[in-house]
Design a protein around this motif. Structure first.
Motif, PDB file in Angstrom:
ATOM      1  N   ILE A   7     -51.408 -32.679  55.019  1.00  0.00           N
ATOM      2  CA  ILE A   7     -50.140 -32.006  55.268  1.00  0.00           C
ATOM      3  C   ILE A   7     -49.067 -33.071  55.361  1.00  0.00           C
ATOM      4  O   ILE A   7     -49.211 -34.043  56.113  1.00  0.00           O
ATOM      5  CB  ILE A   7     -50.180 -31.210  56.593  1.00  0.00           C
ATOM      6  N   ALA A  18     -49.260 -26.618  61.478  1.00  0.00           N
ATOM      7  CA  ALA A  18     -50.030 -26.447  60.236  1.00  0.00           C
ATOM      8  C   ALA A  18     -51.436 -27.019  60.383  1.00  0.00           C
ATOM      9  O   ALA A  18     -52.412 -26.414  59.926  1.00  0.00           O
ATOM     10  CB  ALA A  18     -49.297 -27.096  59.068  1.00  0.00           C
ATOM     11  N   LYS A 106     -41.395 -21.506  55.186  1.00  0.00           N
ATOM     12  CA  LYS A 106     -41.500 -21.646  56.633  1.00  0.00           C
ATOM     13  C   LYS A 106     -40.557 -20.630  57.253  1.00  0.00           C
ATOM     14  O   LYS A 106     -39.459 -20.457  56.744  1.00  0.00           O
ATOM     15  CB  LYS A 106     -41.066 -23.035  57.077  1.00  0.00           C
ATOM     16  N   ASN A 110     -50.004 -17.406  59.418  1.00  0.00           N
ATOM     17  CA  ASN A 110     -51.175 -18.283  59.455  1.00  0.00           C
ATOM     18  C   ASN A 110     -52.241 -17.895  58.434  1.00  0.00           C
ATOM     19  O   ASN A 110     -52.781 -18.759  57.741  1.00  0.00           O
ATOM     20  CB  ASN A 110     -51.776 -18.324  60.862  1.00  0.00           C
ATOM     21  N   LEU A 113     -51.202 -18.924  54.967  1.00  0.00           N
ATOM     22  CA  LEU A 113     -51.289 -20.369  54.759  1.00  0.00           C
ATOM     23  C   LEU A 113     -52.739 -20.789  54.531  1.00  0.00           C
ATOM     24  O   LEU A 113     -53.024 -21.572  53.615  1.00  0.00           O
ATOM     25  CB  LEU A 113     -50.690 -21.125  55.951  1.00  0.00           C
TER      26      LEU A 113
END
Length: 178
Positions: A7, A18, A106, A110, A113
């Motif tokens: 990340i 993240a 953003k 969750n 992602l």
């Protein structure tokens, strides 16, 4: 096998959030606050989650797009998911045209992602297994980058590891723009 993820974001809170979100679905999650020098480490990851802006007030996404290009030069099989707060349709389209595996806004959900990074990791694995986008020059460049990374830029040691003389390695580095 769970993937190894990277990340990249300049905001420590985003990195922490993240990483916590992705940790449950990954073998390892590394973080970086800048895209500088990532190309040399591209081969170490199954997918990268990359922010698009790294300067206060920046909104054009050019740093992220340029970093995407450098990562793909280093490892054409690597899947990169781009993320930004300032997303528009034009920026998402440009990211996908340049080869991004996905585009995340953003704040993210969750589950979305995790799904995006799992799909990106699977795509990288598929590409690497099939040898897609790899030719002899790409393989040679990746081997040189990896040797230089392993030996922290020491050309003499990298040359020995690659079975080359130093002058031969320098010529090949020049040919590959390293």
């Amino acid at each position: 096998m769970p993937p190894t993820l990277l990340i990249v974001d300049d905001d420590p809170d985003v990195l922490k959030a993240a990483a916590a979100t992705l940790a449950r679905a990954a073998e390892r999650v590394d973080t970086a606050t800048s895209p500088d020098g990532l190309a040399a480490q591209a081969h170490l990851y199954d997918a990268v989650l990359l922010d698009m802006n790294f300067a206060a007030g920046a909104r054009d996404g050019m740093v992220g797009l340029d970093s995407l290009d450098r990562l793909h030069e280093a490892d054409p099989a690597l899947s990169v998911v781009l993320m930004t707060t300032f997303g528009g349709v034009a920026l998402a389209v440009e990211a996908l045209k340049r080869g991004a595996a996905d585009f995340v806004l953003k704040p993210w959900r969750n589950e979305a992602l995790v799904e995006a990074m799992a799909a990106a990791s699977a795509l990288t694995a598929e590409r690497r297994a099939s040898g897609a986008a790899l030719n002899l020059d790409d393989m040679e460049r990746r081997a040189i980058v990896r040797a230089l990374s392993l030996y922290e830029g020491n050309v003499s040691h990298a040359a020995v590891a690659l079975g080359l003389t130093r002058p031969a390695l320098y010529r090949r580095m020049e040919r590959h723009g390293l």
